[in-house]
Write a protein that holds these residues in place. Structure first.
Motif, PDB file in Angstrom:
ATOM      1  N   HIS A  46       0.808  -1.213   0.562  1.00 23.13           N
ATOM      2  CA  HIS A  46       0.120  -0.329  -0.206  1.00 23.13           C
ATOM      3  C   HIS A  46       1.311   1.132   0.002  1.00 23.13           C
ATOM      4  O   HIS A  46       1.991   1.062   0.489  1.00 23.13           O
ATOM      5  CB  HIS A  46      -0.766  -0.678   1.086  1.00 23.13           C
ATOM      6  N   PRO A  47       0.291   2.505  -0.278  1.00 23.70           N
ATOM      7  CA  PRO A  47       1.111   3.368  -0.382  1.00 23.70           C
ATOM      8  C   PRO A  47       1.657   3.975   0.878  1.00 23.70           C
ATOM      9  O   PRO A  47       1.448   3.166   1.993  1.00 23.70           O
ATOM     10  CB  PRO A  47       0.243   4.587  -0.887  1.00 23.70           C
ATOM     11  N   ARG A 149       0.323  11.374   0.294  1.00 25.33           N
ATOM     12  CA  ARG A 149      -0.224  10.402   0.111  1.00 25.33           C
ATOM     13  C   ARG A 149       0.703   9.850  -0.535  1.00 25.33           C
ATOM     14  O   ARG A 149       1.074  10.569  -2.206  1.00 25.33           O
ATOM     15  CB  ARG A 149      -1.697   9.620  -0.064  1.00 25.33           C
ATOM     16  N   GLY A 150       1.833   8.708  -0.414  1.00 31.28           N
ATOM     17  CA  GLY A 150       2.508   7.787  -1.245  1.00 31.28           C
ATOM     18  C   GLY A 150       3.860   8.372  -1.385  1.00 31.28           C
ATOM     19  O   GLY A 150       4.079   8.473  -2.194  1.00 31.28           O
ATOM     20  N   GLU A 151       4.356   9.666  -0.868  1.00 31.84           N
ATOM     21  CA  GLU A 151       5.541  10.166  -1.420  1.00 31.84           C
ATOM     22  C   GLU A 151       6.648   9.844  -0.757  1.00 31.84           C
ATOM     23  O   GLU A 151       7.427   9.964  -1.232  1.00 31.84           O
ATOM     24  CB  GLU A 151       5.150  11.714   0.086  1.00 31.84           C
ATOM     25  N   LYS A 153       6.296   6.092  -0.559  1.00 31.59           N
ATOM     26  CA  LYS A 153       6.708   5.096  -1.118  1.00 31.59           C
ATOM     27  C   LYS A 153       4.852   5.011  -2.296  1.00 31.59           C
ATOM     28  O   LYS A 153       4.210   5.098  -0.667  1.00 31.59           O
ATOM     29  CB  LYS A 153       6.741   3.444  -0.775  1.00 31.59           C
ATOM     30  N   GLN A 154       4.628   4.837  -3.470  1.00 31.31           N
ATOM     31  CA  GLN A 154       3.741   4.483  -4.723  1.00 31.31           C
ATOM     32  C   GLN A 154       3.475   2.968  -3.196  1.00 31.31           C
ATOM     33  O   GLN A 154       4.333   1.874  -4.095  1.00 31.31           O
ATOM     34  CB  GLN A 154       4.104   4.508  -5.611  1.00 31.31           C
ATOM     35  N   ILE A 155       2.464   3.110  -3.847  1.00 33.24           N
ATOM     36  CA  ILE A 155       2.353   1.166  -3.861  1.00 33.24           C
ATOM     37  C   ILE A 155       2.328   0.556  -5.354  1.00 33.24           C
ATOM     38  O   ILE A 155       2.293   0.872  -6.165  1.00 33.24           O
ATOM     39  CB  ILE A 155       0.181   0.690  -4.401  1.00 33.24           C
TER      40      ILE A 155
END
Length: 416
Positions: A46-47, A149-151, A153-155
């Motif tokens: 997940h992000p 969100r996700g900054e 790691k992205q999913i």
């Protein structure tokens, strides 16, 4: 004729068989996972972060409301309530409104920035936090103190790579990324076989010619520092048939067997004599000081065997140069040797031209780029007392010879 350290290590690594991987749970199998090596790449499930959230304790705001805010011209906002870390609330913030927000709490969808509590004043009484109205003392840009969100790691983004040693930080990162199981190679099963008729248990009364047996503590400690804590420790009499039998049993039930002593050319060097019957083992002289005699290879039972010299510093140097890299290679580690850096010699010492000199050193606590010998360069192998303080090794090449004060030398650190 002596071979180089590089030639000997290359030969050893060619004999290594990589261990079979297994899938383990991050929580239930933590003890086995810590210090294991990943056998496949791992991607984020997940992000990271999972949602936009606050990087500070403060107030979630609409940045456009604060364009005119300053120390002498504060902007006053209505406080709707509070969003704490772990909360699922998503309050609707309108013009002239805000909510108290704590570090890690989800940012309301209608907010675009966070004002730190230090940049505010309650407009409705004492205390640090406002309950109904708050004065904002500084303008903020959109995104201020917001973790997107996700900054991180992205999913699906890589979190860890094949061959990576799993440290505490690595295991934490996997858990944060939604991973609960990983495919790894755990630490090899290692047996340590102690021989030597002159060696007596620690604390025993000593007769002339006898010495305390300390290499078991040395090798066990070096293994622990290499991430291998479950070790079989055995003693065996200096009798060829007894040693042969123990090697056969340990070689069939372990991944590696380590011994110290009995590898020289003497008539009573039992390890060399017994291992001469093992077709997968070779006895060589390595161009290194200390640690010249080495018996290494694969036992008929399947385990790798490392019969090291008996002098403690020679055994420790041999472990560092040859055993530790082999154990790392068994786990499929991407890096099997420690990084080499340079340091300045604070004093000069006699070299050992024609072979690699591995000299235990200590580093200056005020200058990490300066090193001093922990033992006398003319008596490295048996200088156990000084060796106890060593923090690393100076690696003086075969072509170098003597070292002068101020010279740069290659070093490896064994104590962080």
């Amino acid at each position: 004729m002596a071979i180089t350290c590089e030639e000997h290590l290359d030969w050893i690594l060619e004999q290594v068989r990589v261990l079979v991987p297994e899938r383990l749970d991050l929580v239930k199998d933590f003890s086995a996972l810590h210090g294991s090596v990943l056998a496949q790449d791992v991607a984020a499930a997940h992000p990271l972060p999972l949602w936009d959230n606050s990087a500070m304790d403060g107030y979630a705001v609409r940045s456009a409301d604060l364009a005119a805010a300053g120390g002498t011209h504060p902007v006053e906002l209505e406080v709707l309530g509070e969003v704490a870390a772990g909360s699922s609330l998503d309050p609707d913030i309108g013009p002239g409104q805000c909510v108290r927000i704590m570090t890690g709490a989800p940012l309301p969808s209608t907010a675009d920035a966070v004002v730190r509590v230090e940049d505010t004043q309650p407009a409705d009484g004492g205390g640090q936090w406002a309950t109904q109205r708050v004065r904002i003392l500084a303008a903020v840009e959109p995104g201020k103190d917001v973790r997107r969100r996700g900054e991180d790691k992205q999913i699906g983004a890589p979190v860890a790579k094949t061959g990576q040693l799993l440290s505490a930080a690595g295991l934490s990162a996997l858990a944060a990324a939604g991973i609960h199981e990983v495919l790894v190679r755990t630490a090899p099963k290692v047996a340590v076989l102690i021989t030597g008729s002159e060696l007596q248990p620690i604390g025993a009364a000593l007769r002339r010619g006898q010495i305390p047996e300390s290499n078991s503590l040395l090798i066990r400690g070096l293994l622990a520092e290499a991430g291998i804590r479950q070790v079989t420790m055995e003693r065996c009499a200096d009798e060829p048939q007894a040693v042969r039998q123990r090697l056969a049993e340990l070689g069939a039930t372990h991944d590696a067997v380590i011994s110290t002593g009995g590898v020289g050319p003497g008539t009573h060097d039992v390890m060399r004599l017994v291992l001469a019957d093992e077709p997968g083992v070779r006895a060589v002289r390595v161009a290194v000081r200390p640690g010249q005699p080495q018996c290494t290879g694969r036992l008929s039972g399947g385990a790798m065997v490392f019969a090291l010299p008996g002098n403690p510093v020679s055994a420790a140097v041999s472990f560092e140069l040859f055993v530790r890299p082999a154990l790392r290679a068994m786990q499929g580690s991407a890096t099997v040797q420690r990084p080499v850096s340079t340091a300045r010699a604070t004093v000069g010492w006699r070299g050992s031209k024609g072979r690699l000199q591995v000299l235990p050193v200590v580093f200056d606590p005020k200058d990490a780029t300066a090193c001093t010998p922990a033992v006398h360069a003319s008596s490295i192998s048996h200088s156990v007392g000084g060796f106890g303080a060593a923090e690393g090794y100076a690696l003086v090449g075969a072509e170098t010879g003597d070292v002068a004060a101020g010279d740069s030398v290659d070093v490896i650190r064994v104590i962080p």
